[in-house]
Design a protein around this motif. Structure first.
Motif, PDB file in Angstrom:
ATOM      1  N   GLN A   1      41.172 -23.215  -0.017  1.00 53.66           N
ATOM      2  CA  GLN A   1      41.084 -23.695   1.361  1.00 53.66           C
ATOM      3  C   GLN A   1      41.911 -22.806   2.296  1.00 53.66           C
ATOM      4  OE1 GLN A   1      42.180 -27.826   1.449  1.00 53.66           O
ATOM      5  NE2 GLN A   1      40.557 -28.446   0.048  1.00 53.66           N
ATOM      6  N   MET A   2      43.094 -22.388   1.831  1.00 59.77           N
ATOM      7  CA  MET A   2      43.921 -21.500   2.640  1.00 59.77           C
ATOM      8  C   MET A   2      43.219 -20.167   2.871  1.00 59.77           C
ATOM      9  SD  MET A   2      47.626 -22.300   0.879  1.00 59.77           S
ATOM     10  CE  MET A   2      48.534 -21.177   1.926  1.00 59.77           C
ATOM     11  N   ILE A   3      42.565 -19.663   1.818  1.00 63.43           N
ATOM     12  CA  ILE A   3      41.826 -18.407   1.971  1.00 63.43           C
ATOM     13  C   ILE A   3      40.715 -18.572   3.002  1.00 63.43           C
ATOM     14  CG2 ILE A   3      40.254 -16.816   0.785  1.00 63.43           C
ATOM     15  CD1 ILE A   3      41.908 -17.266  -1.764  1.00 63.43           C
ATOM     16  N   GLN A   4      39.997 -19.698   2.921  1.00 64.87           N
ATOM     17  CA  GLN A   4      38.894 -19.937   3.846  1.00 64.87           C
ATOM     18  C   GLN A   4      39.398 -20.039   5.280  1.00 64.87           C
ATOM     19  OE1 GLN A   4      35.810 -19.686   3.267  1.00 64.87           O
ATOM     20  NE2 GLN A   4      35.039 -20.337   5.248  1.00 64.87           N
ATOM     21  N   ARG A   5      40.536 -20.758   5.458  1.00 64.01           N
ATOM     22  CA  ARG A   5      41.081 -20.890   6.813  1.00 64.01           C
ATOM     23  C   ARG A   5      41.480 -19.532   7.374  1.00 64.01           C
ATOM     24  NH1 ARG A   5      43.489 -25.712   4.717  1.00 64.01           N
ATOM     25  NH2 ARG A   5      45.434 -24.604   4.265  1.00 64.01           N
ATOM     26  N   ARG A   6      42.009 -18.667   6.545  1.00 64.19           N
ATOM     27  CA  ARG A   6      42.415 -17.342   7.022  1.00 64.19           C
ATOM     28  C   ARG A   6      41.201 -16.475   7.333  1.00 64.19           C
ATOM     29  NH1 ARG A   6      46.373 -19.757   4.905  1.00 64.19           N
ATOM     30  NH2 ARG A   6      48.554 -19.104   5.151  1.00 64.19           N
ATOM     31  N   ARG A   7      40.147 -16.637   6.546  1.00 65.15           N
ATOM     32  CA  ARG A   7      38.918 -15.891   6.875  1.00 65.15           C
ATOM     33  C   ARG A   7      38.342 -16.360   8.199  1.00 65.15           C
ATOM     34  NH1 ARG A   7      36.419 -15.873   0.714  1.00 65.15           N
ATOM     35  NH2 ARG A   7      37.365 -13.885   0.069  1.00 65.15           N
ATOM     36  N   LEU A   8      38.384 -17.675   8.423  1.00 68.16           N
ATOM     37  CA  LEU A   8      37.910 -18.192   9.703  1.00 68.16           C
ATOM     38  C   LEU A   8      38.781 -17.694  10.845  1.00 68.16           C
ATOM     39  CD1 LEU A   8      37.044 -21.890   8.722  1.00 68.16           C
ATOM     40  CD2 LEU A   8      35.451 -20.022   9.196  1.00 68.16           C
ATOM     41  N   LYS A   9      40.102 -17.598  10.598  1.00 65.63           N
ATOM     42  CA  LYS A   9      40.998 -17.095  11.637  1.00 65.63           C
ATOM     43  C   LYS A   9      40.694 -15.639  11.954  1.00 65.63           C
ATOM     44  CE  LYS A   9      43.752 -18.926  13.447  1.00 65.63           C
ATOM     45  NZ  LYS A   9      43.807 -19.555  14.795  1.00 65.63           N
ATOM     46  N   ILE A  10      40.330 -14.846  10.917  1.00 61.61           N
ATOM     47  CA  ILE A  10      39.944 -13.457  11.162  1.00 61.61           C
ATOM     48  C   ILE A  10      38.717 -13.405  12.066  1.00 61.61           C
ATOM     49  CG2 ILE A  10      38.929 -11.422  10.055  1.00 61.61           C
ATOM     50  CD1 ILE A  10      40.810 -11.832   7.731  1.00 61.61           C
ATOM     51  N   GLN A  11      37.737 -14.275  11.780  1.00 62.00           N
ATOM     52  CA  GLN A  11      36.548 -14.311  12.631  1.00 62.00           C
ATOM     53  C   GLN A  11      36.915 -14.683  14.067  1.00 62.00           C
ATOM     54  OE1 GLN A  11      33.715 -16.948  10.818  1.00 62.00           O
ATOM     55  NE2 GLN A  11      33.491 -15.716   8.967  1.00 62.00           N
ATOM     56  N   GLU A  12      37.831 -15.646  14.192  1.00 55.28           N
ATOM     57  CA  GLU A  12      38.258 -16.065  15.526  1.00 55.28           C
ATOM     58  C   GLU A  12      38.931 -14.910  16.269  1.00 55.28           C
ATOM     59  OE1 GLU A  12      41.754 -18.884  17.398  1.00 55.28           O
ATOM     60  OE2 GLU A  12      40.821 -19.502  15.515  1.00 55.28           O
ATOM     61  N   LEU A  13      39.799 -14.168  15.555  1.00 53.73           N
ATOM     62  CA  LEU A  13      40.487 -13.047  16.193  1.00 53.73           C
ATOM     63  C   LEU A  13      39.509 -11.940  16.582  1.00 53.73           C
ATOM     64  CD1 LEU A  13      43.642 -12.873  13.902  1.00 53.73           C
ATOM     65  CD2 LEU A  13      43.533 -13.706  16.251  1.00 53.73           C
ATOM     66  N   LYS A  14      38.537 -11.680  15.693  1.00 50.24           N
ATOM     67  CA  LYS A  14      37.536 -10.666  16.027  1.00 50.24           C
ATOM     68  C   LYS A  14      36.725 -11.084  17.248  1.00 50.24           C
ATOM     69  CE  LYS A  14      36.887  -8.608  11.448  1.00 50.24           C
ATOM     70  NZ  LYS A  14      35.939  -8.348  10.341  1.00 50.24           N
ATOM     71  N   HIS A  15      36.396 -12.394  17.307  1.00 48.19           N
ATOM     72  CA  HIS A  15      35.665 -12.890  18.471  1.00 48.19           C
ATOM     73  C   HIS A  15      36.494 -12.712  19.736  1.00 48.19           C
ATOM     74  CE1 HIS A  15      32.997 -15.377  20.895  1.00 48.19           C
ATOM     75  NE2 HIS A  15      34.066 -16.076  21.277  1.00 48.19           N
ATOM     76  N   SER A  16      37.812 -12.968  19.639  1.00 49.26           N
ATOM     77  CA  SER A  16      38.681 -12.806  20.802  1.00 49.26           C
ATOM     78  C   SER A  16      38.708 -11.358  21.267  1.00 49.26           C
ATOM     79  CB  SER A  16      40.104 -13.283  20.465  1.00 49.26           C
ATOM     80  OG  SER A  16      40.124 -14.652  20.147  1.00 49.26           O
ATOM     81  N   VAL A  17      38.743 -10.424  20.286  1.00 46.88           N
ATOM     82  CA  VAL A  17      38.738  -9.008  20.652  1.00 46.88           C
ATOM     83  C   VAL A  17      37.427  -8.632  21.328  1.00 46.88           C
ATOM     84  CG1 VAL A  17      38.760  -6.658  19.730  1.00 46.88           C
ATOM     85  CG2 VAL A  17      40.383  -8.342  18.875  1.00 46.88           C
ATOM     86  N   ASN A  18      36.308  -9.118  20.776  1.00 41.30           N
ATOM     87  CA  ASN A  18      35.002  -8.817  21.382  1.00 41.30           C
ATOM     88  C   ASN A  18      34.914  -9.371  22.797  1.00 41.30           C
ATOM     89  OD1 ASN A  18      34.118  -7.514  19.077  1.00 41.30           O
ATOM     90  ND2 ASN A  18      33.185  -9.351  18.201  1.00 41.30           N
ATOM     91  N   GLN A  19      35.405 -10.624  22.967  1.00 46.10           N
ATOM     92  CA  GLN A  19      35.372 -11.212  24.298  1.00 46.10           C
ATOM     93  C   GLN A  19      36.262 -10.438  25.252  1.00 46.10           C
ATOM     94  OE1 GLN A  19      33.340 -13.766  25.288  1.00 46.10           O
ATOM     95  NE2 GLN A  19      34.060 -13.139  27.310  1.00 46.10           N
ATOM     96  N   SER A  20      37.425 -10.011  24.739  1.00 48.37           N
ATOM     97  CA  SER A  20      38.330  -9.224  25.569  1.00 48.37           C
ATOM     98  C   SER A  20      37.683  -7.908  25.984  1.00 48.37           C
ATOM     99  CB  SER A  20      39.629  -8.955  24.794  1.00 48.37           C
ATOM    100  OG  SER A  20      40.511  -8.163  25.557  1.00 48.37           O
ATOM    101  N   ASN A  21      36.953  -7.286  25.045  1.00 45.20           N
ATOM    102  CA  ASN A  21      36.248  -6.040  25.374  1.00 45.20           C
ATOM    103  C   ASN A  21      35.195  -6.275  26.463  1.00 45.20           C
ATOM    104  OD1 ASN A  21      37.690  -4.547  23.525  1.00 45.20           O
ATOM    105  ND2 ASN A  21      36.231  -4.885  21.867  1.00 45.20           N
ATOM    106  N   LYS A  22      34.466  -7.403  26.337  1.00 47.14           N
ATOM    107  CA  LYS A  22      33.448  -7.707  27.345  1.00 47.14           C
ATOM    108  C   LYS A  22      34.087  -7.946  28.709  1.00 47.14           C
ATOM    109  CE  LYS A  22      30.177  -9.805  24.078  1.00 47.14           C
ATOM    110  NZ  LYS A  22      29.510 -11.064  23.665  1.00 47.14           N
ATOM    111  N   ASP A  23      35.204  -8.695  28.722  1.00 46.25           N
ATOM    112  CA  ASP A  23      35.899  -8.951  29.989  1.00 46.25           C
ATOM    113  C   ASP A  23      36.387  -7.656  30.617  1.00 46.25           C
ATOM    114  OD1 ASP A  23      35.455 -11.610  29.577  1.00 46.25           O
ATOM    115  OD2 ASP A  23      37.479 -12.058  28.871  1.00 46.25           O
ATOM    116  N   ALA A  24      36.929  -6.781  29.770  1.00 47.30           N
ATOM    117  CA  ALA A  24      37.423  -5.504  30.279  1.00 47.30           C
ATOM    118  C   ALA A  24      36.270  -4.661  30.826  1.00 47.30           C
ATOM    119  CB  ALA A  24      38.154  -4.748  29.171  1.00 47.30           C
ATOM    120  N   ASP A  25      35.158  -4.628  30.082  1.00 49.48           N
ATOM    121  CA  ASP A  25      33.998  -3.860  30.544  1.00 49.48           C
ATOM    122  C   ASP A  25      33.461  -4.409  31.866  1.00 49.48           C
ATOM    123  OD1 ASP A  25      34.212  -2.304  28.301  1.00 49.48           O
ATOM    124  OD2 ASP A  25      32.649  -3.370  27.179  1.00 49.48           O
TER     125      ASP A  25
END
Length: 551
Positions: free
Chosen positions: A209-233
């Motif tokens: 479960q801890m592994i799964q939560r961390r994988r989900l957190k990675i997805q969340e962080l990647k989404h934040s970076v993508n959104q940040s890139n879109k906002d910057a663009d």
């Protein structure tokens, strides 16, 4: 090819990711080889691309092609290994240095199949037969072959370690229980094994479960970076649109503006990359621990299981990632700031810049209505909740904690705890008023001082032409014209409250660096009638420029 393969060890043909002989081996620019599928899947979850061996960073994903030479040599090695396996399968297995040897064999020692905890000996297939056929020997406890059977005998009483003392957390013999542990909680090894095995399964589930939560957190962080890139663009594109109209005199300003946006974006990306690396490391640690636990769970050796279990009892990583996130920076107001710095040179064109900015914040328009539960008894609200004026009669309403009792003020029904919002208010014909936002916990009784320390972010008009930003201290505002319609914009996360003259498309004032921690409500104070000079209402207006917004 066979001669070439003999010069290399088998380990040199193993992929460092899957630890198996290469399949479709490819070479990275840093010179390391991996299975094509392994390195592709590895880079799918790693941004930027890293070499798993030397950790070299590739900001552009390299193009991978199969290494023909390594592929042919790996295929030859697999073929040779298969031939050796087939030829040895029909032969009687001889014990190697890593195997447990039969204690009965003389001469060549054969590999033991079982160890007897009663006889304290290990037996090959031939010498094991009596334990499988002789009635007395059938009762002996057989386990998978292990070395050092003497270690399973109590050194004090020379008896088998058959029990487990829960009090002292150690394995004991029957005499130990009677003589040294008679008041302790002692149970058979098998019972303790079953309990610990159940606990191990629970721990394994929690780790997964801890592994799964961390994988989900990675997805969340990647989404934040993508959104940040879109906002910057998006922000850079809007800046380009503004500065294009001023190209002849603002080329240098445009370059500085673009770099400023990129500088603001870089920390967000760098922070997310650091968090992702940390999460991936935790996942690797957890997966390693999971593998150890899985191997231990397959053990049938009670003593070895319990002794190994105690060494694995340390808790896995417990860092709580629930509230860890990357918040993309807000870029609202950056265009305005850049233009204001150029105001001395660009006075003739500054109005066009503010028009673009106003249209941009108008895309966050919200529907605001007045809340009669908060209105001072002297105020008159229209049926649609869009207008408020000061009346001639105190309506003697029942007082409540939400109602303003002294100042002629009222809040909007709508509250905001995140994001951005904008609304417009007609102030035409009025000689005094207060407008802005207030936090939920503001004092609504008695005399009130409107300033940020008390939870109010407002601008005011007095005596028909005296405009102030009610900061601490107040800021006198010098306006070229008297606004007839005011726009109020709030960026909750950025801590920004801005006021616009809608018709003139100019920024009047901004509160910056605000710290919002609770609900914010639109705030209105039409003030008293002043003998009829201030009898016009404050009117919440629909935003008219939606179809003209710049996207």
């Amino acid at each position: 090819m066979a001669a070439a393969s003999c010069l290399l060890t088998e380990d040199q043909f193993l992929c460092s990711i899957c630890l198996s002989v290469f399949t479709d081996p490819v070479t990275t620019p840093c010179g390391h080889n991996f299975c094509k599928n392994c390195i592709t899947e590895h880079w799918d979850i790693n941004v930027p691309c890293l070499c798993p061996v030397c950790k070299e960073v590739f900001y552009t994903r390299p193009e991978l092609r199969v290494n023909t030479l390594i592929s042919e040599m790996a295929a030859q090695l697999r073929h040779e290994v298969q031939q050796k396996t087939n030829s040895s399968s029909s032969e009687l297995q001889r014990a190697t240095s890593e195997d447990v040897c039969c204690d009965i064999c003389t001469g060549t020692k054969l590999k033991a199949l079982k160890s007897c905890l009663v006889c304290l000996s290990s037996y090959c297939e031939t010498h094991l037969e009596p334990h499988l056929t002789v009635t007395g020997l059938k009762k002996h406890q057989l386990i998978s072959p292990v070395e050092n059977l003497q270690g399973r005998i109590c050194m004090k009483h020379d008896k088998p370690l058959e029990l487990f003392c829960k009090t002292d957390q150690t394995c004991v013999c029957m005499l130990c229980m009677v003589l040294d542990h008679r008041t302790h909680d002692v149970v058979p090894l098998k019972k303790e094994y079953e309990e610990k095995n159940a606990e191990l399964e629970k721990t394994e589930s929690e780790i997964q479960q801890m592994i799964q939560r961390r994988r989900l957190k990675i997805q969340e962080l990647k989404h934040s970076v993508n959104q940040s890139n879109k906002d910057a663009d998006r922000e850079i594109a809007e800046g380009v649109q503004v500065f294009t109209a001023l190209r002849e005199s603002v080329d240098r300003g445009l370059a500085e503006f673009t770099e400023m946006i990129k500088d603001k974006q870089r920390p967000t990306k760098k922070q997310a990359e650091g968090l992702i690396i940390e999460l991936e490391q935790e996942i690797l640690d957890l997966m390693k621990r999971s593998n150890e636990l899985e191997q231990l769970s397959c053990s049938e050796d009670h003593l070895q299981f319990l002794q190994s279990f105690l060494s694995l009892k340390d808790a896995p990583p417990t860092k709580d990632w629930t509230d860890v996130s990357v918040r993309p920076p807000s870029y609202e107001g950056t265009v305005v700031t850049a233009v204001v710095e150029l105001e001395k040179k660009l006075r003739k064109d500054i109005k066009n810049v503010f028009k673009v900015e106003l249209k941009r914040v108008q895309q966050y328009a919200v529907d605001v209505t007045l809340d009669p539960e908060t209105a001072n008894p002297w105020l008159i609200l229209s049926g649609d909740g869009k207008q408020v004026t000061f009346g001639d009669v105190n309506k003697n309403l029942q007082d409540s904690s939400s109602r303003f009792s002294y100042y002629a003020s009222v809040l909007g029904k709508q509250s905001f705890t995140t994001g951005r919002f904008y609304y417009e208010v007609q102030v035409k014909g009025k000689s005094k008023w207060d407008l802005g936002v207030a936090r939920e916990s503001v004092n609504r009784k008695g005399q009130i001082t409107l300033n940020p320390l008390n939870g109010y972010w407002t601008v005011s008009l007095r005596n028909g032409n005296e405009f102030k930003a009610l900061a601490d201290p107040c800021v006198r505002l010098s306006l070229k014209s008297k606004p007839e319609k005011m726009g109020v914009f709030v960026d909750y996360e950025e801590g920004l409250v801005s006021f616009y003259d809608v018709d003139a498309a100019t920024l009047i004032y901004s509160f910056t660096g605000c710290s919002f921690t609770e609900k914010l409500y639109p705030f209105f104070n039409p003030c008293n009638n002043d003998g009829g000079k201030n009898s016009d209402p404050l009117v919440i207006c629909p935003v008219q420029n939606h179809s003209e917004l710049v996207h």
